[in-house]
Design an enzyme around this catalytic site. Structure first.
Site, PDB file in Angstrom:
ATOM      1  N   CYS A   1       0.774  -1.051  -0.069  1.00 28.49           N
ATOM      2  CA  CYS A   1       0.061   0.051   0.628  1.00 28.49           C
ATOM      3  C   CYS A   1       0.889   1.322  -0.061  1.00 28.49           C
ATOM      4  O   CYS A   1       2.235   1.186   0.367  1.00 28.49           O
ATOM      5  CB  CYS A   1      -0.606  -0.057   0.719  1.00 28.49           C
ATOM      6  SG  CYS A   1      -1.852   1.324   1.464  1.00 28.49           S
TER       7      CYS A   1
ATOM      8  N   HIS B   1      -7.822  -2.795   1.533  1.00 25.58           N
ATOM      9  CA  HIS B   1      -7.625  -2.989   2.137  1.00 25.58           C
ATOM     10  C   HIS B   1      -7.387  -0.934   2.451  1.00 25.58           C
ATOM     11  O   HIS B   1      -7.441  -0.017   2.765  1.00 25.58           O
ATOM     12  CB  HIS B   1      -5.773  -2.799   1.571  1.00 25.58           C
ATOM     13  CG  HIS B   1      -4.978  -2.418   2.418  1.00 25.58           C
ATOM     14  ND1 HIS B   1      -3.965  -2.906   3.146  1.00 25.58           N
ATOM     15  CD2 HIS B   1      -4.277  -1.330   2.666  1.00 25.58           C
ATOM     16  CE1 HIS B   1      -3.303  -2.254   3.726  1.00 25.58           C
ATOM     17  NE2 HIS B   1      -3.547  -0.621   3.330  1.00 25.58           N
ATOM     18  N   GLU B   2      -7.425  -0.281   1.494  1.00 26.55           N
ATOM     19  CA  GLU B   2      -7.574   1.172   1.275  1.00 26.55           C
ATOM     20  C   GLU B   2      -8.802   1.951   1.571  1.00 26.55           C
ATOM     21  O   GLU B   2      -9.138   2.736   2.271  1.00 26.55           O
ATOM     22  CB  GLU B   2      -7.801   1.239  -0.213  1.00 26.55           C
ATOM     23  CG  GLU B   2      -6.763   1.236  -1.151  1.00 26.55           C
ATOM     24  CD  GLU B   2      -5.181   1.553  -0.561  1.00 26.55           C
ATOM     25  OE1 GLU B   2      -5.566   2.780   0.369  1.00 26.55           O
ATOM     26  OE2 GLU B   2      -4.020   0.953  -0.359  1.00 26.55           O
TER      27      GLU B   2
ATOM     28  N   HIS C   1      -8.297   2.536   5.114  1.00 21.17           N
ATOM     29  CA  HIS C   1      -8.044   3.443   5.020  1.00 21.17           C
ATOM     30  C   HIS C   1      -9.140   4.513   5.052  1.00 21.17           C
ATOM     31  O   HIS C   1      -9.558   5.620   6.251  1.00 21.17           O
ATOM     32  CB  HIS C   1      -6.977   3.748   4.814  1.00 21.17           C
ATOM     33  CG  HIS C   1      -5.679   3.021   4.409  1.00 21.17           C
ATOM     34  ND1 HIS C   1      -4.791   3.043   5.511  1.00 21.17           N
ATOM     35  CD2 HIS C   1      -4.869   2.695   3.687  1.00 21.17           C
ATOM     36  CE1 HIS C   1      -3.941   2.158   5.676  1.00 21.17           C
ATOM     37  NE2 HIS C   1      -3.589   1.844   4.211  1.00 21.17           N
TER      38      HIS C   1
ATOM     39  N   HIS D   1      -1.774   1.318   9.028  1.00 21.26           N
ATOM     40  CA  HIS D   1      -1.839   0.164   9.062  1.00 21.26           C
ATOM     41  C   HIS D   1      -1.512  -1.288  10.506  1.00 21.26           C
ATOM     42  O   HIS D   1      -1.408  -0.340  11.235  1.00 21.26           O
ATOM     43  CB  HIS D   1       0.002   0.228   8.229  1.00 21.26           C
ATOM     44  CG  HIS D   1      -0.179   0.810   6.599  1.00 21.26           C
ATOM     45  ND1 HIS D   1       0.616   1.331   6.166  1.00 21.26           N
ATOM     46  CD2 HIS D   1      -1.139   0.171   6.052  1.00 21.26           C
ATOM     47  CE1 HIS D   1       0.487   1.411   4.727  1.00 21.26           C
ATOM     48  NE2 HIS D   1      -0.747   0.612   4.534  1.00 21.26           N
TER      49      HIS D   1
ATOM     50  N   MET E   1      -4.821  -4.986   7.043  1.00 15.94           N
ATOM     51  CA  MET E   1      -4.430  -3.505   7.211  1.00 15.94           C
ATOM     52  C   MET E   1      -2.565  -4.044   7.141  1.00 15.94           C
ATOM     53  O   MET E   1      -2.203  -2.778   7.236  1.00 15.94           O
ATOM     54  CB  MET E   1      -5.065  -2.838   7.559  1.00 15.94           C
ATOM     55  CG  MET E   1      -6.642  -2.853   7.830  1.00 15.94           C
ATOM     56  SD  MET E   1      -6.723  -1.673   6.189  1.00 15.94           S
ATOM     57  CE  MET E   1      -5.706  -0.609   6.527  1.00 15.94           C
TER      58      MET E   1
ATOM     59  N   ALA F   1       1.603 -38.138   7.579  1.00 11.13           N
ATOM     60  CA  ALA F   1       2.784 -38.747   6.714  1.00 11.13           C
ATOM     61  C   ALA F   1       3.997 -38.153   6.966  1.00 11.13           C
ATOM     62  O   ALA F   1       4.896 -36.851   7.124  1.00 11.13           O
ATOM     63  CB  ALA F   1       2.558 -38.263   5.111  1.00 11.13           C
TER      64      ALA F   1
END
Length: 322
Positions: A57, A141-142, A145, A151, A159, A303
């Site tokens: 970002c 994400h934006e 904001h 952030h 974020m 495994a």
């Protein structure tokens, strides 16, 4: 440029004069390393450079949303948005759908509502610029904001500054983001509140891995949607999304092991398995019956390949195959 853009590094116009004053570049670099959970060296080491090169970002990282004041949020919960222009890289209907889904990420966990308007004033104005991106994740994400969030230091959070390489159709808003947005706008009116995935911590005494395997000398620890990648030369293990390395692999796998003869890794989930050749998926999802398991075996619990015996053991409840 990275530190100037994201950490407010100011040009000094020359050398720092006094010995006891830390170089501003070093100070900002250490701040960046601390934010991303890197070793705080004050030097441009390999892991720091790799972090700087990741898609991210454009908003700076100074400030955390755990300390965002309430006044930075909208003083209402019914918001409008307008799409000013469209990207030529996607059909218009796909853009509209992605943006609506990105807003729904936030409205699903708060009292917020978003209504599209086509002209006049609006609260959130959406414009496209040139660039390649996963529209849904970048938009979500934006929008965070736009709603008042800074952030997060949590690498699993939406974020977080670096954009995740995550399948948008498998995306679920992480708990870190839910806590943050609800601190600004409150919870939903639902009797049962929504919850999201959390990021594992190495300090968690109850930590249980889904699978552990070697791959070309490295150790990989799978847990939920994450991998810890440990290099044999030592140093801190890197926490990554599974899809950062293998986009087509599922989360929450059941088992994995490396065949040292072929160098391939087999990854299991449910009654399917995938074959990895390094960081490529050489074979997509196949039924485990192709490996000789009977149809009544629905999943492999664990495994392991025992090299000195030359055998691979597959564990299913209280039984095993080899």
């Amino acid at each position: 440029k990275y530190l100037t853009r994201f950490y407010d590094l100011k040009p000094t116009g020359g050398k720092v004069g006094r010995k006891n004053i830390k170089n501003p570049f070093t100070e900002k670099l250490e701040q960046m390393q601390k934010f991303f959970g890197l070793n705080v060296t004050g030097k441009l080491d390999r892991k720091t450079v790799e972090m700087m090169e990741k898609p991210r970002c454009g908003v700076h990282d100074i400030g955390q949303y755990s300390t965002v004041p309430k006044s930075s949020a909208w003083q209402k919960t019914d918001l409008t948005y307008k799409i000013v222009n469209f990207t030529p890289d996607m059909p218009q209907a796909d853009v509209e759908n992605s943006l609506a889904r990105a807003l729904k990420v936030w409205s699903d966990v708060t009292p917020l509502t978003f209504t599209r308007v086509y002209d006049g004033e609006c609260d959130i104005e959406i414009k496209f610029v040139v660039g390649e991106y996963n529209l849904f994740l970048v938009a979500a994400h934006e929008f965070g904001h736009s709603l008042g969030l800074h952030h997060s230091e949590d690498p699993g959070a939406l974020m977080y500054p670096n954009y995740p390489n995550t399948d948008p159709y498998r995306f679920k808003l992480p708990q870190d983001d839910i806590n943050a947005i609800q601190s600004l706008y409150g919870k939903t009116s639902d009797a049962v509140q929504p919850t999201g995935p959390t990021t594992p911590s190495k300090c968690d005494q109850n930590l249980v891995f889904d699978a552990v395997t070697t791959l070309r000398g490295e150790l990989f620890f799978f847990i939920n949607r994450f991998i810890w990648r440990k290099h044999p030369r030592g140093g801190e293990a890197d926490l990554l999304f599974i899809q950062n390395l293998w986009p087509a692999l599922p989360n929450d796998i059941d088992a994995a092991y490396e065949n040292p003869i072929t160098g391939e890794v087999l990854v299991f989930k449910g009654n399917l398995y995938w074959t990895l050749n390094g960081f490529d998926i050489s074979q997509g999802a196949r039924s485990i019956t192709r490996l000789g398991f009977p149809k009544n075996v629905k999943k492999i619990d664990a495994a392991v390949h025992v090299e000195h015996l030359g055998k691979t053991y597959f564990f299913v409840q209280n039984k095993y195959w080899r």
